[in-house]
Design a protein around this motif. Structure first.
Motif, mmCIF file in Angstrom:
data_model
loop_
_atom_site.group_PDB
_atom_site.id
_atom_site.type_symbol
_atom_site.label_atom_id
_atom_site.label_comp_id
_atom_site.label_asym_id
_atom_site.label_seq_id
_atom_site.Cartn_x
_atom_site.Cartn_y
_atom_site.Cartn_z
ATOM 1 N N GLU A 35 0.835 -1.191 0.000
ATOM 2 C CA GLU A 35 0.000 0.000 0.000
ATOM 3 C C GLU A 35 0.876 1.250 0.000
ATOM 4 O O GLU A 35 1.852 1.349 0.746
ATOM 5 C CB GLU A 35 -0.916 -0.007 1.225
ATOM 6 N N VAL A 36 0.532 2.180 -0.832
ATOM 7 C CA VAL A 36 1.259 3.446 -0.944
ATOM 8 C C VAL A 36 0.259 4.587 -0.896
ATOM 9 O O VAL A 36 -0.948 4.403 -1.124
ATOM 10 C CB VAL A 36 2.081 3.506 -2.255
ATOM 11 N N VAL A 37 0.789 5.765 -0.605
ATOM 12 C CA VAL A 37 -0.004 6.993 -0.606
ATOM 13 C C VAL A 37 0.529 7.893 -1.723
ATOM 14 O O VAL A 37 1.711 8.251 -1.727
ATOM 15 C CB VAL A 37 0.060 7.723 0.745
ATOM 16 N N VAL A 38 -0.337 8.209 -2.631
ATOM 17 C CA VAL A 38 0.036 9.043 -3.779
ATOM 18 C C VAL A 38 -0.554 10.429 -3.577
ATOM 19 O O VAL A 38 -1.762 10.575 -3.348
ATOM 20 C CB VAL A 38 -0.481 8.436 -5.097
ATOM 21 N N GLN A 39 0.305 11.443 -3.658
ATOM 22 C CA GLN A 39 -0.133 12.836 -3.555
ATOM 23 C C GLN A 39 0.225 13.553 -4.848
ATOM 24 O O GLN A 39 1.358 13.471 -5.323
ATOM 25 C CB GLN A 39 0.522 13.528 -2.360
ATOM 26 N N GLY A 40 -0.763 14.227 -5.416
ATOM 27 C CA GLY A 40 -0.530 14.894 -6.690
ATOM 28 C C GLY A 40 -1.633 15.870 -7.035
ATOM 29 O O GLY A 40 -2.391 16.321 -6.168
ATOM 30 N N LEU A 41 -1.712 16.187 -8.319
ATOM 31 C CA LEU A 41 -2.689 17.148 -8.820
ATOM 32 C C LEU A 41 -3.753 16.427 -9.634
ATOM 33 O O LEU A 41 -3.439 15.584 -10.482
ATOM 34 C CB LEU A 41 -2.002 18.196 -9.710
ATOM 35 N N LEU A 42 -4.989 16.765 -9.350
ATOM 36 C CA LEU A 42 -6.096 16.252 -10.147
ATOM 37 C C LEU A 42 -6.185 17.082 -11.421
ATOM 38 O O LEU A 42 -6.358 18.294 -11.381
ATOM 39 C CB LEU A 42 -7.396 16.336 -9.353
ATOM 40 N N ARG A 43 -6.050 16.412 -12.562
ATOM 41 C CA ARG A 43 -5.994 17.111 -13.829
ATOM 42 C C ARG A 43 -7.140 16.708 -14.748
ATOM 43 O O ARG A 43 -7.612 15.571 -14.728
ATOM 44 C CB ARG A 43 -4.674 16.837 -14.550
ATOM 45 N N GLU A 44 -7.556 17.699 -15.544
ATOM 46 C CA GLU A 44 -8.589 17.471 -16.555
ATOM 47 C C GLU A 44 -8.003 16.655 -17.708
ATOM 48 O O GLU A 44 -6.806 16.769 -17.997
ATOM 49 C CB GLU A 44 -9.104 18.810 -17.059
ATOM 50 N N PRO A 45 -8.805 15.802 -18.373
ATOM 51 C CA PRO A 45 -8.280 15.016 -19.499
ATOM 52 C C PRO A 45 -7.649 15.891 -20.574
ATOM 53 O O PRO A 45 -8.119 16.992 -20.869
ATOM 54 C CB PRO A 45 -9.514 14.264 -20.022
ATOM 55 N N TRP A 46 -6.573 15.380 -21.161
ATOM 56 C CA TRP A 46 -5.823 16.106 -22.173
ATOM 57 C C TRP A 46 -6.590 16.136 -23.494
ATOM 58 O O TRP A 46 -7.468 15.296 -23.735
ATOM 59 C CB TRP A 46 -4.460 15.460 -22.392
#
Length: 338
Positions: free
Chosen positions: A220-231
């Protein structure tokens, strides 16, 4: 016998006189060319004419002739040309500054829109990250574009996808896309909880998973990032070939259908650190993006370009209209009285 002797004496006495006449006529101060045409030989006529012209050039000036008229005595008359400008050419020339001015005004509006959009995205970046719910509405992602989020789950490396080629600091490589299975985090939820995570960039020599074992975390991992709109794909990018594992463009819906996940795209972020990036590159760990807005804002340059073009073409049109057609404002009429 006396008669023949008289004829011979006449011929002998006439020869010196003929010699003297030819000798004295070679350099006359003035000679009548009409008489020479009737009596003299062609060579004598040519020399006489040449000597006459030489004498005139050395002893006589054009102003000595009382009938001579100079340019001052007979000045030219300046008249305006009656030609008109080409109407079609003027219309085309007038359309250029008008069109450039309209495009410049449009770029002013685009500058305001882009500035507000970047300010809105930067405001979302400074907020605390949100936990992702188990099910996400794809239509609502637009309202959360560039929003910091985090999710917990298990990375499915067996369904990994590489998008490329992609350049990073001048080196060729790929973007690593891995599905994140969150079913263990939401055990009571019966729907699909898997999302797509863009983990970052890897070099081309680390494309095989066997060459980057440190970059394949298990459990199990924790991913932190940006929610992006489809390209959005442009017309120059080739189509993806999912059956052969060839991905040239991040088509979120196509990739989600291929691996069986939600059409949700998360870009993992990391703090910008040069030493950390070099260490990750050597170990085959994907290099995540920095948490910042990467939208280009070149509308100020476009505004300057279009307004400058409008001003320059306006000046050109004014010079063309001011200048009479035919290449000059006035035309010189030849005087035949000279």
């Amino acid at each position: 016998m006396d008669k023949s002797r008289f004829i011979f004496r006449s011929i002998v006495q006439s020869q010196p006189a003929r010699h003297i006449t030819s000798a004295t006529s070679s350099k006359p101060p003035w000679i009548c060319t009409a008489c020479l045409r009737r009596t003299a030989r062609p060579s004598i006529l040519f020399r006489a004419q040449r000597q006459h012209r030489r004498w005139q050039s050395s002893n006589q000036q054009p102003a000595d002739n009382p009938e001579f008229q100079s340019i001052v005595d007979n000045p030219p008359q300046l008249v305006r040309a009656n030609r008109k400008h080409n109407t079609l050419g003027l219309l085309i020339l007038a359309a250029i500054p008008v069109t450039a001015f309209i495009l410049g005004c449009w770029q002013v509006q685009r500058l305001g829109w882009k500035t507000d959009l970047i300010a809105k995205f930067e405001d979302r970046l400074v907020r605390e990250p949100l936990p992702l719910p188990p099910q996400i509405d794809p239509n609502a992602i637009k309202e959360f574009d560039y929003r910091r989020v985090y999710a917990r789950g298990k990375l499915r490396h067996d369904r990994e996808m590489l998008i490329g080629p992609r350049l990073h600091d001048g080196e060729d490589g790929y973007l690593v896309i891995t599905p994140l299975d969150r079913s263990e985090q939401f055990p009571g939820f019966k729907g699909n909880t898997t999302i797509l995570v863009c983990r970052g960039w890897i070099s081309k020599d680390k494309a095989a998973q066997s060459a980057r074992l440190d970059g394949l975390p298990q459990g199990e991992v924790v991913v932190q990032g940006l929610l992006r709109e489809p390209w959005k794909k442009n017309m120059f990018t080739p189509d993806n070939v999912p059956q052969e594992g060839k991905w040239y463009f991040p088509d979120v819906y196509q990739m989600a259908e291929h691996v069986g996940s939600q059409p949700v795209w998360i870009e993992e972020t990391m703090r910008p650190d040069l030493l950390t990036s070099y260490d990750r590159m050597a170990k085959g760990v994907p290099i995540g993006r920095t948490p910042e807005v990467n939208l280009r804002n070149n509308h100020t340059q476009y505004i300057f370009t279009w307004f400058s073009l409008s001003l320059a073409t306006t000046i050109m049109m004014w010079m063309v209209i001011k200048k009479a057609p035919g290449g000059s404002s006035r035309r010189l009429r030849q005087s035949k009285e000279w």
